[in-house]
Design an enzyme around this catalytic site. Structure first.
Site, PDB file in Angstrom:
ATOM      1  N   SER A  64      13.244  23.641  25.100  1.00  0.00           N
ATOM      2  CA  SER A  64      11.930  23.845  24.506  1.00  0.00           C
ATOM      3  C   SER A  64      11.614  22.694  23.560  1.00  0.00           C
ATOM      4  CB  SER A  64      11.878  25.194  23.788  1.00  0.00           C
ATOM      5  OG  SER A  64      12.928  25.271  22.848  1.00  0.00           O
ATOM      6  N   ALA A  65      12.135  21.543  23.848  1.00  0.00           N
ATOM      7  CA  ALA A  65      11.899  20.355  23.039  1.00  0.00           C
ATOM      8  C   ALA A  65      10.581  19.699  23.445  1.00  0.00           C
ATOM      9  CB  ALA A  65      13.081  19.385  23.194  1.00  0.00           C
ATOM     10  N   CYS A  66      10.449  18.430  23.187  1.00  0.00           N
ATOM     11  CA  CYS A  66       9.160  17.739  23.303  1.00  0.00           C
ATOM     12  C   CYS A  66       8.685  17.501  24.720  1.00  0.00           C
ATOM     13  CB  CYS A  66       9.222  16.413  22.563  1.00  0.00           C
ATOM     14  SG  CYS A  66      10.307  15.205  23.356  1.00  0.00           S
ATOM     15  N   GLY A  67       9.531  17.558  25.722  1.00  0.00           N
ATOM     16  CA  GLY A  67       9.093  17.375  27.096  1.00  0.00           C
ATOM     17  C   GLY A  67       9.450  16.041  27.709  1.00  0.00           C
ATOM     18  N   VAL A  68      10.098  15.167  26.968  1.00  0.00           N
ATOM     19  CA  VAL A  68      10.476  13.870  27.516  1.00  0.00           C
ATOM     20  C   VAL A  68      11.652  14.018  28.486  1.00  0.00           C
ATOM     21  CG1 VAL A  68      11.374  11.576  26.959  1.00  0.00           C
ATOM     22  CG2 VAL A  68       9.572  12.582  25.563  1.00  0.00           C
TER      23      VAL A  68
END
Length: 148
Positions: free
Chosen positions: A122-126
């Site tokens: 569920s982090a930034c999406g990188v």
């Protein structure tokens, strides 16, 4: 799906001040933050698997699809349900509520390139992108027009 916390027995270890003294160990019950996998499917097809603290799973699945450029507005999502392994007909899960199944509005399909075949966070999406160019998804709104 379990709750946001889980009661577990923990051991507290007190290291002695003096060499040669025995460490003191005491056990007690404590509430710990829970973490479980959430599978996200679109039209019954697995898209991603992420770890999360249970709760707000429908919003998490919707937000993920927005951040990945699959949907642009709430109207693009016909429904989101949490599968329990008995009604949804999808194999491979037996944890109640750990798969969010999303149905898109009629006529909207998901691009095959948007599917991830590994664990996401569920982090930034990188993480999981194969190139810098994939980081740029077409925006619905022009953020430069926002006075804030």
């Amino acid at each position: 799906m379990s709750g946001r916390t889980a009661r577990r027995r923990i051991a507290r270890l007190v290291v002695p001040d003096e060499p040669g003294e025995a460490a003191a160990v005491s056990e007690r019950s404590d509430l710990l933050a829970a973490e479980e996998p959430l599978g996200i499917r679109v039209g019954g097809r697995a898209v991603s698997l992420t770890m999360r603290t249970p709760g707000d799973d429908l919003d998490l699945a919707a937000g993920f699809l927005v951040s990945e450029g699959v949907v642009r507005s709430p109207g693009d999502i016909a429904s989101i349900t949490l599968c329990d392994g008995t009604r949804c007909g999808h194999a491979g899960h037996d944890e109640i509520g750990n798969v969010a199944d999303v149905e898109l509005r009629p006529g909207l399909t998901m691009e095959p390139a948007l599917q991830r075949n590994f664990l996401t966070t569920s982090a930034c999406g990188v993480c999981g992108k194969t190139s810098i160019a994939e980081l740029f998804v077409q925006q619905t709104w022009d953020v430069s027009t926002d006075p804030v």
